[in-house]
Design a protein around this motif. Structure first.
Motif, PDB file in Angstrom:
ATOM      1  N   UNK A 183      32.714  22.747  51.574  1.00 55.47           N
ATOM      2  CA  UNK A 183      32.164  24.090  51.787  1.00 55.47           C
ATOM      3  C   UNK A 183      32.977  25.136  51.043  1.00 55.47           C
ATOM      4  N   UNK A 184      34.310  25.046  51.143  1.00 54.43           N
ATOM      5  CA  UNK A 184      35.175  26.021  50.469  1.00 54.43           C
ATOM      6  C   UNK A 184      35.043  25.909  48.952  1.00 54.43           C
ATOM      7  N   UNK A 185      34.894  24.675  48.468  1.00 61.33           N
ATOM      8  CA  UNK A 185      34.722  24.486  47.035  1.00 61.33           C
ATOM      9  C   UNK A 185      33.428  25.100  46.533  1.00 61.33           C
ATOM     10  N   UNK A 186      32.353  24.948  47.299  1.00 57.88           N
ATOM     11  CA  UNK A 186      31.073  25.526  46.901  1.00 57.88           C
ATOM     12  C   UNK A 186      31.122  27.054  46.947  1.00 57.88           C
ATOM     13  N   UNK A 187      31.873  27.603  47.911  1.00 56.89           N
ATOM     14  CA  UNK A 187      32.034  29.057  47.971  1.00 56.89           C
ATOM     15  C   UNK A 187      32.822  29.560  46.756  1.00 56.89           C
ATOM     16  N   UNK A 188      33.825  28.801  46.340  1.00 59.83           N
ATOM     17  CA  UNK A 188      34.603  29.160  45.144  1.00 59.83           C
ATOM     18  C   UNK A 188      33.709  29.192  43.912  1.00 59.83           C
ATOM     19  N   UNK A 189      32.877  28.182  43.747  1.00 60.01           N
ATOM     20  CA  UNK A 189      31.962  28.140  42.604  1.00 60.01           C
ATOM     21  C   UNK A 189      31.043  29.362  42.622  1.00 60.01           C
ATOM     22  N   UNK A 190      30.505  29.686  43.786  1.00 62.49           N
ATOM     23  CA  UNK A 190      29.591  30.826  43.923  1.00 62.49           C
ATOM     24  C   UNK A 190      30.311  32.142  43.599  1.00 62.49           C
ATOM     25  N   UNK A 191      31.487  32.351  44.197  1.00 66.66           N
ATOM     26  CA  UNK A 191      32.208  33.611  44.001  1.00 66.66           C
ATOM     27  C   UNK A 191      32.678  33.772  42.556  1.00 66.66           C
ATOM     28  N   UNK A 192      33.171  32.691  41.988  1.00 65.26           N
ATOM     29  CA  UNK A 192      33.639  32.741  40.597  1.00 65.26           C
ATOM     30  C   UNK A 192      32.472  33.016  39.652  1.00 65.26           C
ATOM     31  N   UNK A 193      31.358  32.338  39.877  1.00 59.16           N
ATOM     32  CA  UNK A 193      30.187  32.499  39.013  1.00 59.16           C
ATOM     33  C   UNK A 193      29.641  33.918  39.059  1.00 59.16           C
ATOM     34  N   UNK A 194      29.616  34.508  40.251  1.00 58.13           N
ATOM     35  CA  UNK A 194      29.126  35.878  40.380  1.00 58.13           C
ATOM     36  C   UNK A 194      30.070  36.870  39.703  1.00 58.13           C
ATOM     37  N   UNK A 195      31.366  36.588  39.785  1.00 59.67           N
ATOM     38  CA  UNK A 195      32.354  37.515  39.222  1.00 59.67           C
ATOM     39  C   UNK A 195      32.432  37.417  37.703  1.00 59.67           C
ATOM     40  N   UNK A 196      32.393  36.211  37.166  1.00 56.16           N
ATOM     41  CA  UNK A 196      32.632  36.010  35.738  1.00 56.16           C
ATOM     42  C   UNK A 196      31.390  35.548  34.964  1.00 56.16           C
ATOM     43  N   UNK A 197      30.272  35.412  35.640  1.00 54.42           N
ATOM     44  CA  UNK A 197      29.024  35.005  34.983  1.00 54.42           C
ATOM     45  C   UNK A 197      29.168  33.682  34.231  1.00 54.42           C
ATOM     46  N   UNK A 198      29.779  32.730  34.877  1.00 55.22           N
ATOM     47  CA  UNK A 198      29.945  31.390  34.338  1.00 55.22           C
ATOM     48  C   UNK A 198      30.595  30.514  35.391  1.00 55.22           C
ATOM     49  N   UNK A 199      30.529  29.189  35.198  1.00 51.38           N
ATOM     50  CA  UNK A 199      31.098  28.276  36.172  1.00 51.38           C
ATOM     51  C   UNK A 199      32.618  28.176  36.004  1.00 51.38           C
ATOM     52  N   UNK A 200      33.342  27.961  37.098  1.00 53.62           N
ATOM     53  CA  UNK A 200      34.786  27.737  36.983  1.00 53.62           C
ATOM     54  C   UNK A 200      35.073  26.362  36.399  1.00 53.62           C
ATOM     55  N   UNK A 201      36.118  26.290  35.586  1.00 52.91           N
ATOM     56  CA  UNK A 201      36.571  25.022  35.013  1.00 52.91           C
ATOM     57  C   UNK A 201      37.679  24.438  35.878  1.00 52.91           C
TER      58      UNK A 201
END
Length: 415
Positions: free
Chosen positions: A287-305
């Motif tokens: 759950x926390x990992x999926x939230x990280x992906x969502x928050x990072x994607x919204x902030x930087x307009x791309x997926x986290x590496x």
């Protein structure tokens, strides 16, 4: 209603007090320039997201966090100078690096300054092996862990093939090649030849010479033990020679940034490993990992590496250790981290006590065809996960670690 109002006033007061307190400085020693600069940018973004989230929660020990950073340019001597500059700024811990030579050199200097150093991208066995010490913690996997999951997959899908190695001539390259030769049973250099190329500072002519020899060999599998821009340049030459059509290309440590630099068309079909991709949280039901992906994607307009995930995880793990030990002291933090098991962006992970290696699942990945990648909204769905190995199976055992330390005339206790 009065109670709710009073509670809100108290909450605002506590958080205002935390934000008014003296900030805690974390020091990021990362490549803003040089061959690995794209991995460096990702680390900065992951670290800033973690710090902003923690500050929104009231900071650490009642104090806000701030990030100080210095450009290592992936050069050990510059990274060592950065350690002193960041320490003099008041940094209480240091992290970063996309070169094992940088992480090892900077970690040694951090130890002299009494500061913890967390390695982000540092895959050499030496980082927590023969060069490991009490103040060094490695968040990513090591070369052995990559080699074991790669060996498992390659032995199953490409048995009894001939290999040709092109390797960056420094600690990550040499330990990665050695590890993969063992797990793929390709130690015989007469049947499975290889060439070293300089690092840093390799020229196109170095890659051309090495790949010309690979083209004239009997190889079925071309292993490019290269990273960042070096891998991108080598792949361009390999395409011109038609090697990506004739041979299976393996790049032991892939990152999202490398695929972005080269383009998915050039990298399609390349096999490697990753400790994390943005697809992993859903796979591992984190759950926390999926939230990280969502928050990072919204902030930087791309997926986290994986680079971004590593820096993000380090900040959170340091903060958690500080809260559990109620201290910023390095010795207290070491005790809090050693043997600590947790889940954050994927399944269970552990900071192993005897070598400070983070034990975690490692994934074998294959770069998807360009057509599949382009269907994604961000056009960054690069990796198909083709195999996995649990950390306990992938990581070197205590006996193996002892053997490595003894061979290097090092103590079998971290000092």
């Amino acid at each position: 209603m009065k109670r709710q109002t009073l509670a809100l006033v108290l909450w605002l007061g506590l958080n205002a007090g935390a934000l008014a307190a003296e900030p805690i400085t974390l020091g990021l020693n990362y490549p803003r320039t040089g061959n690995y600069k794209e991995e460096g940018v990702a680390q900065m973004r992951g670290a800033l997201l973690a710090i902003d989230e923690l500050n929104a929660q009231g900071g650490v020990l009642g104090r806000p966090l701030r990030l100080a950073s210095r450009d290592s340019a992936s050069r050990p001597e510059k990274a060592v100078r950065n350690v002193d500059k960041l320490a003099d700024e008041g940094a209480v811990m240091l992290f970063g690096g996309a070169s094992s030579a940088v992480a090892i050199a900077a970690g040694n200097r951090a130890k002299e300054r009494g500061l913890l150093y967390f390695g982000t991208l540092t895959y050499s066995n030496d980082t927590t092996g023969k060069d490991g010490h009490r103040y060094m913690f490695r968040e990513c996997n090591n070369a052995w862990m990559s080699a074991r999951v790669l060996g498992q997959y390659l032995n199953k899908t490409l048995p009894n093939k001939n290999y040709f190695y092109v390797t960056a001539d420094y600690t990550w390259g040499t330990t990665t090649e050695s590890s993969l030769r063992q797990t793929t049973h390709s130690q015989d250099s007469s049947r499975h030849p290889g060439l070293k190329v300089p690092f840093p500072g390799a020229h196109l002519a170095d890659f051309q010479q090495a790949l010309d020899q690979a083209a004239n060999s009997q190889a079925d599998v071309l292993v490019l033990v290269l990273f960042g821009e070096d891998l991108v340049r080598a792949m361009g030459i390999a395409e011109k020679l038609g090697l990506n059509k004739r041979l299976q290309i393996v790049a032991p440590n892939l990152t999202q940034s490398i695929i972005e630099q080269a383009g998915p068309g050039l990298m399609a079909g390349v096999i490697g490993t990753e400790p994390w991709t943005w697809r992993v949280p859903a796979l591992e039901k984190s759950t926390e990992g999926q939230a990280f992906v969502k928050n990072y994607s919204e902030r930087y307009q791309g997926y986290p590496s994986s680079s971004a995930a590593s820096a993000y995880s380090i900040v959170y793990q340091w903060a958690d250790a500080a809260k559990r030990s109620n201290s910023l002291d390095s010795e207290a933090l070491i005790k809090a981290l050693e043997g600590h098991s947790y889940s954050l962006l994927k399944g269970r992970q552990e900071w192993r006590a005897f070598d400070h290696q983070n034990v975690q699942t490692v994934y074998a990945v294959k770069v998807k065809p360009r057509g599949e990648v382009m269907k994604d909204p961000f056009k960054q769905d690069y990796f198909e996960i083709v195999d996995r190995m649990e950390g306990a199976q992938a990581a070197p055992s205590l006996d193996e670690w002892h053997s490595e330390r003894r061979a290097a005339a090092k103590s079998t206790l971290l000092q």
